[in-house]
Structures are given as structure tokens and as C-alpha cells.
Design a protein around this motif. Structure first.
Motif, PDB file in Angstrom:
ATOM      1  N   SER A 158      63.652 -50.630  44.746  1.00  0.00           N
ATOM      2  CA  SER A 158      63.556 -51.813  45.594  1.00  0.00           C
ATOM      3  C   SER A 158      62.097 -52.193  45.804  1.00  0.00           C
ATOM      4  CB  SER A 158      64.208 -51.545  46.950  1.00  0.00           C
ATOM      5  OG  SER A 158      63.457 -50.591  47.682  1.00  0.00           O
ATOM      6  N   PRO A 159      61.814 -53.484  46.015  1.00  0.00           N
ATOM      7  CA  PRO A 159      60.429 -53.898  46.275  1.00  0.00           C
ATOM      8  C   PRO A 159      59.802 -53.187  47.467  1.00  0.00           C
ATOM      9  CG  PRO A 159      61.807 -55.801  45.769  1.00  0.00           C
ATOM     10  CD  PRO A 159      62.725 -54.629  45.886  1.00  0.00           C
ATOM     11  N   GLY A 160      60.631 -52.789  48.424  1.00  0.00           N
ATOM     12  CA  GLY A 160      60.099 -52.097  49.594  1.00  0.00           C
ATOM     13  C   GLY A 160      59.565 -50.712  49.300  1.00  0.00           C
ATOM     14  N   SER A 161      59.837 -50.185  48.103  1.00  0.00           N
ATOM     15  CA  SER A 161      59.366 -48.847  47.731  1.00  0.00           C
ATOM     16  C   SER A 161      58.013 -48.883  47.019  1.00  0.00           C
ATOM     17  CB  SER A 161      60.392 -48.165  46.810  1.00  0.00           C
ATOM     18  OG  SER A 161      61.638 -48.027  47.461  1.00  0.00           O
TER      19      SER A 161
ATOM     20  N   ILE B  55      53.049 -62.363  44.667  1.00  0.00           N
ATOM     21  CA  ILE B  55      54.089 -61.354  44.434  1.00  0.00           C
ATOM     22  C   ILE B  55      54.547 -60.733  45.752  1.00  0.00           C
ATOM     23  CG2 ILE B  55      54.530 -59.100  43.385  1.00  0.00           C
ATOM     24  CD1 ILE B  55      52.593 -59.960  41.127  1.00  0.00           C
ATOM     25  N   ILE B  56      53.591 -60.417  46.612  1.00  0.00           N
ATOM     26  CA  ILE B  56      53.935 -59.836  47.916  1.00  0.00           C
ATOM     27  C   ILE B  56      54.817 -60.782  48.708  1.00  0.00           C
ATOM     28  CG2 ILE B  56      52.964 -59.162  50.158  1.00  0.00           C
ATOM     29  CD1 ILE B  56      50.543 -58.049  48.576  1.00  0.00           C
ATOM     30  N   ASN B  57      54.483 -62.067  48.684  1.00  0.00           N
ATOM     31  CA  ASN B  57      55.266 -63.063  49.418  1.00  0.00           C
ATOM     32  C   ASN B  57      56.649 -63.236  48.823  1.00  0.00           C
ATOM     33  OD1 ASN B  57      55.937 -66.330  49.478  1.00  0.00           O
ATOM     34  ND2 ASN B  57      55.293 -65.484  51.451  1.00  0.00           N
ATOM     35  N   ARG B  58      56.738 -63.261  47.499  1.00  0.00           N
ATOM     36  CA  ARG B  58      58.025 -63.479  46.835  1.00  0.00           C
ATOM     37  C   ARG B  58      58.986 -62.306  47.077  1.00  0.00           C
ATOM     38  NH1 ARG B  58      60.466 -66.452  42.554  1.00  0.00           N
ATOM     39  NH2 ARG B  58      62.436 -65.378  42.070  1.00  0.00           N
ATOM     40  N   TYR B  59      58.481 -61.080  46.952  1.00  0.00           N
ATOM     41  CA  TYR B  59      59.357 -59.909  47.026  1.00  0.00           C
ATOM     42  C   TYR B  59      59.283 -59.181  48.367  1.00  0.00           C
ATOM     43  CZ  TYR B  59      59.920 -60.660  42.053  1.00  0.00           C
ATOM     44  OH  TYR B  59      60.219 -61.227  40.834  1.00  0.00           O
ATOM     45  N   LYS B  60      58.512 -59.748  49.311  1.00  0.00           N
ATOM     46  CA  LYS B  60      58.417 -59.198  50.663  1.00  0.00           C
ATOM     47  C   LYS B  60      58.017 -57.716  50.641  1.00  0.00           C
ATOM     48  CE  LYS B  60      59.810 -63.237  51.845  1.00  0.00           C
ATOM     49  NZ  LYS B  60      58.752 -64.250  52.159  1.00  0.00           N
TER      50      LYS B  60
ATOM     51  N   ARG C  59      55.752 -54.343  51.397  1.00  0.00           N
ATOM     52  CA  ARG C  59      55.286 -53.827  52.680  1.00  0.00           C
ATOM     53  C   ARG C  59      53.868 -54.306  52.990  1.00  0.00           C
ATOM     54  NH1 ARG C  59      56.382 -48.736  50.450  1.00  0.00           N
ATOM     55  NH2 ARG C  59      54.253 -48.148  51.047  1.00  0.00           N
ATOM     56  N   SER C  60      53.541 -54.366  54.251  1.00  0.00           N
ATOM     57  CA  SER C  60      52.219 -54.854  54.657  1.00  0.00           C
ATOM     58  C   SER C  60      51.112 -53.861  54.321  1.00  0.00           C
ATOM     59  CB  SER C  60      52.209 -55.140  56.167  1.00  0.00           C
ATOM     60  OG  SER C  60      52.519 -53.953  56.897  1.00  0.00           O
ATOM     61  N   ASP C  61      51.475 -52.587  54.074  1.00  0.00           N
ATOM     62  CA  ASP C  61      50.446 -51.586  53.771  1.00  0.00           C
ATOM     63  C   ASP C  61      50.294 -51.340  52.269  1.00  0.00           C
ATOM     64  OD1 ASP C  61      52.876 -50.356  53.380  1.00  0.00           O
ATOM     65  OD2 ASP C  61      52.279 -48.437  54.287  1.00  0.00           O
ATOM     66  N   VAL C  62      50.867 -52.213  51.425  1.00  0.00           N
ATOM     67  CA  VAL C  62      50.742 -52.036  49.980  1.00  0.00           C
ATOM     68  C   VAL C  62      49.277 -52.200  49.570  1.00  0.00           C
ATOM     69  CG1 VAL C  62      51.189 -54.473  49.452  1.00  0.00           C
ATOM     70  CG2 VAL C  62      51.672 -52.719  47.730  1.00  0.00           C
TER      71      VAL C  62
ATOM     72  N   LEU D  62      53.192 -50.896  40.865  1.00  0.00           N
ATOM     73  CA  LEU D  62      53.531 -51.989  39.964  1.00  0.00           C
ATOM     74  C   LEU D  62      52.267 -52.432  39.246  1.00  0.00           C
ATOM     75  CD1 LEU D  62      55.892 -54.583  41.725  1.00  0.00           C
ATOM     76  CD2 LEU D  62      56.391 -53.206  39.703  1.00  0.00           C
ATOM     77  N   VAL D  63      52.349 -52.555  37.924  1.00  0.00           N
ATOM     78  CA  VAL D  63      51.248 -53.096  37.122  1.00  0.00           C
ATOM     79  C   VAL D  63      51.766 -54.344  36.416  1.00  0.00           C
ATOM     80  CG1 VAL D  63      49.722 -52.730  35.155  1.00  0.00           C
ATOM     81  CG2 VAL D  63      50.131 -50.872  36.776  1.00  0.00           C
ATOM     82  N   VAL D  64      51.130 -55.471  36.652  1.00  0.00           N
ATOM     83  CA  VAL D  64      51.539 -56.744  36.055  1.00  0.00           C
ATOM     84  C   VAL D  64      50.395 -57.274  35.209  1.00  0.00           C
ATOM     85  CG1 VAL D  64      52.341 -59.094  36.490  1.00  0.00           C
ATOM     86  CG2 VAL D  64      53.035 -57.233  38.031  1.00  0.00           C
ATOM     87  N   SER D  65      50.681 -57.566  33.937  1.00  0.00           N
ATOM     88  CA  SER D  65      49.658 -58.051  33.010  1.00  0.00           C
ATOM     89  C   SER D  65      50.088 -59.374  32.404  1.00  0.00           C
ATOM     90  CB  SER D  65      49.436 -57.036  31.880  1.00  0.00           C
ATOM     91  OG  SER D  65      48.974 -55.798  32.396  1.00  0.00           O
TER      92      SER D  65
END
Length: 422
Positions: A106-109, A130-135, A137-140, A175-178
Motif C-alpha cells: 500500500s502507498p502508506g507503507s 506523487i505524495i498528493n496523488r497516493y496520499k 505519509r507526511s514523514d516520507v 519507491l524509485v521513479v525514473s
């Protein structure tokens, strides 16, 4: 022993990865590309002939794709900020949706987020989108790498590994996005060295999930090695350079010495990664050659190029262009099959910048060639000038070919002639 186990770096694993699947309606055959290029006022017949010859020799096929904005005529009128954001959302969100679905995570993990895109860095940044789209955590822990060129994907992997190894909890996820956003980077001038990226670069992207937990992991990350040659050599620093031409049009200038500089960067990277991966016999031969060249002079003794086929079963060479693949095949003494993934990725998807390595790994798996225990060498080149490597060991091969090659793998490999005639 207890202290050693606590202090040694945590192992990092690749849980899985996903590549953006290009849609047929974004396909750009050569005829379409050249028709659109003819609508650019500054491109004369000489420029069009140059681009035609370049495409015929590029190794690209007729199914490569460009973002929606480039399908309008004239394309540069539609390369807006909004259209660029649209490309990001299309490519990045599609790849992430596939990755989350494949892994069940899950995105929360997600504890760490690293994104790389060289030429497009909006505000808010990719990581914020990405943070906004998948919500998330604030400490990511999040980072966007820009301006790092086509080898930035491996830099992102290295950074994600470092952040995971110091994460508070064992089993953290990164998560690594290229990707490379093509929309705002359409060059509208006539300088040949700056027309090359228009012809070679295509839409694409990939997302990878790393973790310090081996549970459900498919690869183990063994090594990441980075070499930079532009710090002391100005020609290497400027060989891939974003600048304005004499008429103020912005583009990427690819220097004619690029292949020579890439070869020197590769030699530096080989020297660094060799001791980490090569068997003792190859290391001894390499060391003997090095000492002989120092004692007798570099011109009298040919340098020994280690046989990396003894260290790796699979090779993913950045699909930057036909010349890049040819040079590395020659330099490393690789067979046609060992560079097949790179050539086919270039043919099917074009130069997708830092994500090309993941399309190549997907090709190897889609062909059913990956086996448990197989070792993979990823090699990327980028501005600066950089040569970066990553070594992986397969834990669990893919169970199916449901990836970017799902609809086309049965047609590959294809024969790629030296010059494509229409």
C-alpha cells in the motif's frame, strides 16, 4: 559478532518494478515524425534530410511513442506547462498503479521516495505530485533528482539504498521513479547536434519498489558503482549540454566526442566495479595488465579488458542510441544475444532515458531467460559525464510477461538493418 551484525549495512532488495506501457495512439512512425518536423519554419530541406538519415540509422522502429502534445501540428505550439504535467501524470501514475497492483504494497507503507527527471522540474515537484496523488505519509523521505542525465536511474537506486540502510525500521520500503518528460523539450532550431535528441528520445518511465526485507523480493542489489569524469575534464563536462543556439532556441547539444568520452567513462567504471564482481582469475589478469602498462608504458602493452561474462549472465546497457550499444558490445566483447535486450528496447521504445534499463530487464524476463541466481549488470551513461553501474542477483524470476512487452514480445527479436529503407 553481534556488534558486526548490528553495524554492517542492511541488504537491499528489489521487490518488483513496472514500466509505463505506451499506447498505440501515441505511436509516431517515421513518416509522421518527419511530416511534423516539416511544419517547423526553421527546418529546411537540408535539416529534414539529416533527420531522415539519422532515423534510418538510429535503430528505432515504427512503434516508438511521443507524448500527446507532440502529435499536434506544429507540435511546439502545444508544449505547454499543463501538457508537460499531463505527461508526468500519464507516465508516472500509470507505472505506479501497476507497481502497487503487482506488489500488493500500500502507498502508506512507503518510507522513501526518490524520483529522477532531468529536464523538467516543476513546482510543486514530482515527489509532491506523487505524495498528493497516493496520499503518502507526511514523514516520507522524498527527493527529486534533476539534471543528472540518462544514468540518473541508477543514482536514484543508490540514493534509495542509502536511505533504506539508515531507516529506523527493518523492512522499510522505497519507491524509485525514473522518467524523462519529453513535452517541454522539443527543440525548434536547426543546429544538427541539437536535433539528435528530437529524433532519439521517446516517452517512457518506470517505477521500482526496494526494501530491506527479503520477503517477496525478486532481486537482491549487490553493488552500485558511480564514476564521474566531468570534474577534471571540461570536454566531458560539456559533451551533453543544455544550451541556447545562436537564435535563442533551447535544446540539448550532443558533442561529436560523446562516444570517446563515454568509452573513457566506461573504463573508469570497469576499474571500480571489477574487483567487486569478477572472479580472482580475471582480477589477476587485469592487475597484471595494469602493472605492465605502468612499467613498460601504456602504448607498448594493450590494456586487458576483463571478461565480464564470467561475472554476469545478463547485460542491460542504456539504450541511448545504436552507437552507444555498438561501442559497449565491442568494448566488453559481448555477443549479439547479450546486447539483444538493449537493441530491442531501443527499437520498440526508443531512448527512454534513465528508464530504458528497466525496459531491458523486462525484455529478458518476458523472453523467459532469467533464472534464479542469475546476475544482471545495468550500465547507464549520463550528462556530467557519468557512467553508473548496478549489479543485481535474481531471487525469483517473473511468473509471466505481463509488462511493457506483453503485446509485442512474440514479435521479438527482429532484424535491424544497418540502414532502414522505406
Amino acid at each position: 559478532m553481534t556488534i558486526y551484525l548490528k553495524l554492517r549495512p542492511r541488504a537491499v532488495y528489489l521487490v518488483d518494478y513496472a514500466c509505463f506501457r505506451t499506447a498505440p495512439n501515441c505511436r509516431v512512425p517515421f513518416s509522421t515524425f518527419l511530416e511534423h518536423a516539416r511544419q517547423v519554419p526553421v527546418l529546411n530541406d537540408r535539416s529534414i534530410r539529416f533527420m531522415t538519415k539519422l532515423l534510418e540509422r538510429s535503430g528505432l522502429g515504427e512503434e516508438t511513442c511521443l507524448p500527446p502534445a507532440h502529435h499536434f501540428i506544429p507540435p511546439y505550439n502545444y508544449c505547454t506547462l499543463e501538457a508537460a504535467r499531463g505527461e508526468v501524470e500519464l507516465v508516472v501514475f500509470s507505472a505506479l498503479d501497476d507497481l502497487f497492483a503487482k506488489t500488493g504494497v500500500s502507498p502508506g507503507s512507503i518510507d522513501v521516495l526518490v524520483v529522477n527527471c532531468s529536464l523538467f522540474c516543476p513546482t510543486p515537484s514530482f515527489v509532491d505530485m506523487i505524495i498528493n496523488r497516493y496520499k503518502l505519509r507526511s514523514d516520507v523521505r522524498s527527493t527529486h533528482l534533476s539534471g543528472m542525465g540518462c544514468s540518473a536511474g541508477l543514482i536514484s537506486v543508490g540514493l534509495a539504498r542509502s536511505l533504506l540502510q539508515v531507516a529506523p525500521r527493518q523492512g522499510a520500503h522505497a519507491l524509485v521513479v525514473s522518467t524523462e518528460t519529453i513535452t517541454p523539450n522539443y527543440y525548434v532550431g536547426s543546429k544538427r547536434a541539437m536535433l539528435l535528441p528530437n529524433c532519439l528520445f521517446r516517452i517512457g518511465g518506470a517505477a521500482a519498489l526496494l526494501s530491506t526485507s527479503p520477503a517477496k523480493a525478486r532481486f537482491r542489489l549487490r553493488h552500485v558503482v558511480r564514476t564521474l569524469t566531468g570534474g577534471s575534464h571540461d570536454n566531458a563536462y560539456r559533451c551533453v549540454f543544455q544550451e541556447e543556439d545562436e537564435h535563442g532556441n533551447v535544446g540539448i547539444n550532443l558533442n561529436k566526442d560523446l562516444m570517446t568520452i563515454a568509452g573513457n567513462a566506461l573504463k573508469a567504471n570497469i576499474t571500480a566495479i571489477g574487483p567487486l564482481v569478477l572472479p580472482a582469475s580475471e582480477q589477476l589478469l587485469f592487475a597484471a595488465s595494469f602493472i605492465a602498462r605502468k612499467v613498460l608504458g601504456g602504448t607498448k602493452v594493450r590494456p586487458y579488458i576483463p571478461d565480464f561474462r564470467t561475472a554476469f549472465e545478463h547485460f542491460c546497457i542504456h539504450a541511448g542510441g545504436r552507437a552507444v550499444i555498438d561501442e559497449l558490445q565491442r568494448s566488453l566483447g559481448l555477443s549479439d544475444e547479450q546486447v539483444e535486450a538493449s537493441r530491442m528496447a531501443l527499437h520498440r521504445f526508443g531512448n527512454t532515458s534513465s528508464s530504458s534499463l528497466w525496459y531491458e530487464l523486462a525484455y529478458i524476463e518476458a523472453k523467459g531467460r532469467m533464472r534464479k541466481g542469475d546476475r544482471v549488470w545495468m550500465i547507464g551513461f549520463g550528462s556530467g559525464f557519468k557512467c553508473n553501474s548496478a549489479a543485481w542477483e535474481c531471487i525469483e524470476p517473473a511468473s509471466n510477461a505481463d509488462g511493457p512487452w506483453a503485446t509485442s514480445i512474440h514479435r521479438y527479436p527482429v532484424e535491424i538493418p544497418d540502414v532502414l529503407k522505406h
